[in-house]
Design a protein around this motif. Structure first.
Motif, PDB file in Angstrom:
ATOM      1  N   CYS A 177       0.827  -1.203   0.000  1.00  0.00           N
ATOM      2  CA  CYS A 177       0.000   0.000   0.000  1.00  0.00           C
ATOM      3  C   CYS A 177       0.863   1.254   0.000  1.00  0.00           C
ATOM      4  CB  CYS A 177      -0.924  -0.020   1.226  1.00  0.00           C
ATOM      5  SG  CYS A 177      -1.999   1.427   1.379  1.00  0.00           S
ATOM      6  N   LEU A 178       1.925   1.261   0.812  1.00  0.00           N
ATOM      7  CA  LEU A 178       2.815   2.425   0.874  1.00  0.00           C
ATOM      8  C   LEU A 178       3.515   2.667  -0.465  1.00  0.00           C
ATOM      9  CD1 LEU A 178       4.475   1.929   4.387  1.00  0.00           C
ATOM     10  CD2 LEU A 178       2.912   3.769   3.716  1.00  0.00           C
ATOM     11  N   VAL A 179       3.989   1.585  -1.078  1.00  0.00           N
ATOM     12  CA  VAL A 179       4.690   1.723  -2.360  1.00  0.00           C
ATOM     13  C   VAL A 179       3.727   2.214  -3.440  1.00  0.00           C
ATOM     14  CG1 VAL A 179       5.902   0.472  -4.180  1.00  0.00           C
ATOM     15  CG2 VAL A 179       6.446   0.019  -1.786  1.00  0.00           C
ATOM     16  N   ASN A 180       2.531   1.650  -3.483  1.00  0.00           N
ATOM     17  CA  ASN A 180       1.550   2.089  -4.487  1.00  0.00           C
ATOM     18  C   ASN A 180       1.096   3.515  -4.229  1.00  0.00           C
ATOM     19  OD1 ASN A 180       1.543  -0.193  -6.099  1.00  0.00           O
ATOM     20  ND2 ASN A 180      -0.117  -1.191  -4.960  1.00  0.00           N
ATOM     21  N   TYR A 206       0.877  -5.272  -8.430  1.00  0.00           N
ATOM     22  CA  TYR A 206       0.024  -6.378  -7.997  1.00  0.00           C
ATOM     23  C   TYR A 206       0.893  -7.457  -7.358  1.00  0.00           C
ATOM     24  CZ  TYR A 206      -3.497  -4.132 -10.908  1.00  0.00           C
ATOM     25  OH  TYR A 206      -4.371  -3.223 -11.441  1.00  0.00           O
ATOM     26  N   LEU A 207       0.389  -8.029  -6.280  1.00  0.00           N
ATOM     27  CA  LEU A 207       1.127  -9.096  -5.610  1.00  0.00           C
ATOM     28  C   LEU A 207       1.147 -10.347  -6.468  1.00  0.00           C
ATOM     29  CD1 LEU A 207       0.053  -8.905  -1.859  1.00  0.00           C
ATOM     30  CD2 LEU A 207       2.231  -8.209  -2.878  1.00  0.00           C
ATOM     31  N   ASN A 208       2.317 -10.993  -6.494  1.00  0.00           N
ATOM     32  CA  ASN A 208       2.465 -12.235  -7.233  1.00  0.00           C
ATOM     33  C   ASN A 208       3.164 -13.240  -6.324  1.00  0.00           C
ATOM     34  OD1 ASN A 208       4.211 -14.125  -9.049  1.00  0.00           O
ATOM     35  ND2 ASN A 208       2.615 -13.342 -10.399  1.00  0.00           N
ATOM     36  N   GLU A 209       2.568 -14.413  -6.149  1.00  0.00           N
ATOM     37  CA  GLU A 209       3.094 -15.404  -5.216  1.00  0.00           C
ATOM     38  C   GLU A 209       4.458 -15.938  -5.641  1.00  0.00           C
ATOM     39  OE1 GLU A 209       2.936 -17.444  -1.655  1.00  0.00           O
ATOM     40  OE2 GLU A 209       1.598 -15.890  -2.448  1.00  0.00           O
ATOM     41  N   ARG A 210       4.684 -16.076  -6.931  1.00  0.00           N
ATOM     42  CA  ARG A 210       5.971 -16.605  -7.391  1.00  0.00           C
ATOM     43  C   ARG A 210       7.092 -15.580  -7.176  1.00  0.00           C
ATOM     44  NH1 ARG A 210       4.296 -20.147 -12.800  1.00  0.00           N
ATOM     45  NH2 ARG A 210       2.838 -21.500 -11.684  1.00  0.00           N
ATOM     46  N   ASN A 257       9.530   2.568 -10.953  1.00  0.00           N
ATOM     47  CA  ASN A 257       9.698   2.158 -12.351  1.00  0.00           C
ATOM     48  C   ASN A 257       8.342   1.766 -12.938  1.00  0.00           C
ATOM     49  OD1 ASN A 257      10.348   0.973 -14.806  1.00  0.00           O
ATOM     50  ND2 ASN A 257      12.209   0.031 -14.023  1.00  0.00           N
ATOM     51  N   PRO A 258       7.843   2.486 -13.937  1.00  0.00           N
ATOM     52  CA  PRO A 258       6.531   2.160 -14.514  1.00  0.00           C
ATOM     53  C   PRO A 258       6.517   0.854 -15.300  1.00  0.00           C
ATOM     54  CG  PRO A 258       7.574   3.912 -15.763  1.00  0.00           C
ATOM     55  CD  PRO A 258       8.439   3.675 -14.562  1.00  0.00           C
ATOM     56  N   ALA A 259       7.695   0.302 -15.604  1.00  0.00           N
ATOM     57  CA  ALA A 259       7.744  -0.961 -16.344  1.00  0.00           C
ATOM     58  C   ALA A 259       7.335  -2.144 -15.480  1.00  0.00           C
ATOM     59  CB  ALA A 259       9.157  -1.199 -16.892  1.00  0.00           C
ATOM     60  N   PHE A 260       7.412  -1.980 -14.159  1.00  0.00           N
ATOM     61  CA  PHE A 260       7.070  -3.090 -13.272  1.00  0.00           C
ATOM     62  C   PHE A 260       5.567  -3.155 -13.060  1.00  0.00           C
ATOM     63  CE2 PHE A 260      11.457  -2.325 -11.273  1.00  0.00           C
ATOM     64  CZ  PHE A 260      12.057  -3.185 -12.180  1.00  0.00           C
ATOM     65  N   LYS A 261       5.021  -4.361 -13.200  1.00  0.00           N
ATOM     66  CA  LYS A 261       3.583  -4.578 -13.031  1.00  0.00           C
ATOM     67  C   LYS A 261       3.269  -5.435 -11.800  1.00  0.00           C
ATOM     68  CE  LYS A 261       3.214  -2.564 -17.027  1.00  0.00           C
ATOM     69  NZ  LYS A 261       2.839  -1.122 -17.091  1.00  0.00           N
ATOM     70  N   SER A 262       4.184  -6.337 -11.424  1.00  0.00           N
ATOM     71  CA  SER A 262       3.935  -7.270 -10.332  1.00  0.00           C
ATOM     72  C   SER A 262       5.083  -7.203  -9.330  1.00  0.00           C
ATOM     73  CB  SER A 262       3.801  -8.700 -10.854  1.00  0.00           C
ATOM     74  OG  SER A 262       2.815  -8.778 -11.847  1.00  0.00           O
ATOM     75  N   ALA A 263       4.793  -7.619  -8.094  1.00  0.00           N
ATOM     76  CA  ALA A 263       5.810  -7.593  -7.051  1.00  0.00           C
ATOM     77  C   ALA A 263       5.573  -8.720  -6.063  1.00  0.00           C
ATOM     78  CB  ALA A 263       5.803  -6.247  -6.318  1.00  0.00           C
ATOM     79  N   GLY A 264       6.654  -9.162  -5.439  1.00  0.00           N
ATOM     80  CA  GLY A 264       6.591 -10.118  -4.340  1.00  0.00           C
ATOM     81  C   GLY A 264       7.314  -9.538  -3.151  1.00  0.00           C
ATOM     82  N   ILE A 265       6.787  -9.751  -1.952  1.00  0.00           N
ATOM     83  CA  ILE A 265       7.338  -9.133  -0.744  1.00  0.00           C
ATOM     84  C   ILE A 265       7.638 -10.211   0.289  1.00  0.00           C
ATOM     85  CG2 ILE A 265       6.890  -7.527   1.157  1.00  0.00           C
ATOM     86  CD1 ILE A 265       5.023  -5.991  -0.709  1.00  0.00           C
ATOM     87  N   TYR A 282      13.628  -6.877   4.901  1.00  0.00           N
ATOM     88  CA  TYR A 282      12.583  -6.590   3.908  1.00  0.00           C
ATOM     89  C   TYR A 282      13.177  -6.784   2.517  1.00  0.00           C
ATOM     90  CZ  TYR A 282       9.633  -4.333   7.461  1.00  0.00           C
ATOM     91  OH  TYR A 282       8.842  -4.081   8.560  1.00  0.00           O
ATOM     92  N   VAL A 283      12.513  -7.574   1.700  1.00  0.00           N
ATOM     93  CA  VAL A 283      12.918  -7.750   0.301  1.00  0.00           C
ATOM     94  C   VAL A 283      11.675  -7.594  -0.565  1.00  0.00           C
ATOM     95  CG1 VAL A 283      13.907  -9.282  -1.437  1.00  0.00           C
ATOM     96  CG2 VAL A 283      14.797  -9.318   0.910  1.00  0.00           C
ATOM     97  N   MET A 284      11.808  -6.802  -1.614  1.00  0.00           N
ATOM     98  CA  MET A 284      10.715  -6.614  -2.563  1.00  0.00           C
ATOM     99  C   MET A 284      11.266  -6.905  -3.951  1.00  0.00           C
ATOM    100  SD  MET A 284       8.039  -3.450  -2.555  1.00  0.00           S
ATOM    101  CE  MET A 284       6.459  -3.571  -3.401  1.00  0.00           C
ATOM    102  N   THR A 285      10.658  -7.886  -4.626  1.00  0.00           N
ATOM    103  CA  THR A 285      11.107  -8.316  -5.947  1.00  0.00           C
ATOM    104  C   THR A 285      10.062  -7.925  -6.989  1.00  0.00           C
ATOM    105  OG1 THR A 285      12.266 -10.185  -4.961  1.00  0.00           O
ATOM    106  CG2 THR A 285      11.830 -10.300  -7.324  1.00  0.00           C
ATOM    107  N   PHE A 286      10.532  -7.390  -8.114  1.00  0.00           N
ATOM    108  CA  PHE A 286       9.638  -6.878  -9.153  1.00  0.00           C
ATOM    109  C   PHE A 286       9.846  -7.645 -10.456  1.00  0.00           C
ATOM    110  CE2 PHE A 286      10.968  -3.592  -6.247  1.00  0.00           C
ATOM    111  CZ  PHE A 286       9.786  -2.956  -5.883  1.00  0.00           C
TER     112      PHE A 286
END
Length: 231
Positions: free
Chosen positions: A24-27, A39-43, A135-143, A167-171
């Motif tokens: 929520c903070l990042v968005n 959007y969150l992505n499980e993988r 980065n607008p190129a990123f659509k999905s993320a995992g936290i 904390y790790v956030m992968t895009f």
């Protein structure tokens, strides 16, 4: 509506709430610049969890901003971890990135777990991490958020104390592959018959069906990133 749980410390029991809070903070930050939300992505989360768990086990992160994204033992990178997670094939992985936060603090005791707000503020303070978040190129993320330490201390008062949260956030972004396949309604190819025995010149086509033309080829998407949950 303001983001909830942004000041909560990192604990195992608060994993879902803290992940939602950080997303929520990042968005919220991306919305300031009219950048579409993630959007969150499980993988992708599995890729982030691998990085966080290895950081806790190997203790290779330190306050000198050494390369946190390349595992010194396995040599894994954000790209290799994303590919191993099954998020996308290399041919369609169009964009990828990663930000990490070890909760470094100069507090004399450091007896607290850091919050999603701390992580966001830390990333926004570094130009490279800020550019990744926005980065607008990123659509999905995992936290991944672990109440662990990825950093050691020699015990000197001038040193950083060990962190109490990772904390790790992968895009990632993957484009669908369009593969031509035959329609189940496609007619068989037209046969070519020999009419020379009737005294007719050459060869001519014989269509076994009253319809002269087949439906042809159609394309369907054979890959799309799955497990995405809009927030």
């Amino acid at each position: 509506m303001p983001c909830a749980n942004t000041e909560k410390p990192a604990t195992q029991s608060m994993q879902p709430e803290l992940i939602d809070a950080l997303l929520c903070l990042v968005n919220e930050e991306r919305a300031k610049y009219r950048i579409p939300p993630l959007y969150l992505n499980e993988r992708l989360r599995n890729a982030a969890l691998e990085q966080a768990a290895q950081a806790a086990a190997l203790k290779w992160w330190s306050g000198d901003r050494q390369p946190w994204h390349i595992n010194p033992v396995t040599g894994s990178t954000p790209e290799s971890r994303i590919l191993a997670s099954g998020f996308a094939h290399r041919a369609v992985l169009s964009a990828h990135g990663e930000v990490c936060h070890a909760g470094v603090t100069k507090e004399s005791k450091g007896e607290f777990a850091l919050t999603p707000r701390h992580a966001l503020d830390n990333w926004l303070g570094f130009p490279e991490d800020r550019a990744t978040l926005l980065n607008p190129a990123f659509k999905s993320a995992g936290i991944a958020i672990l109440p662990e330490s990825a950093q050691w201390s020699s015990g000197k008062d001038t040193d950083f104390n060990p962190s109490h949260a990772i904390y790790v956030m992968t895009f990632g972004t993957a484009y669908p592959v369009i593969t031509p396949v035959r329609s189940p309604f496609e007619l068989p190819p037209i046969d070519v018959a020999d009419y020379s025995w009737l005294g007719l010149p050459g060869r001519g086509p014989v269509c076994p069906y009253p319809v002269a033309l087949p439906f042809g080829m159609v394309g369907i998407p054979v890959f799309q990133p799955s497990f995405e949950q809009p927030r």
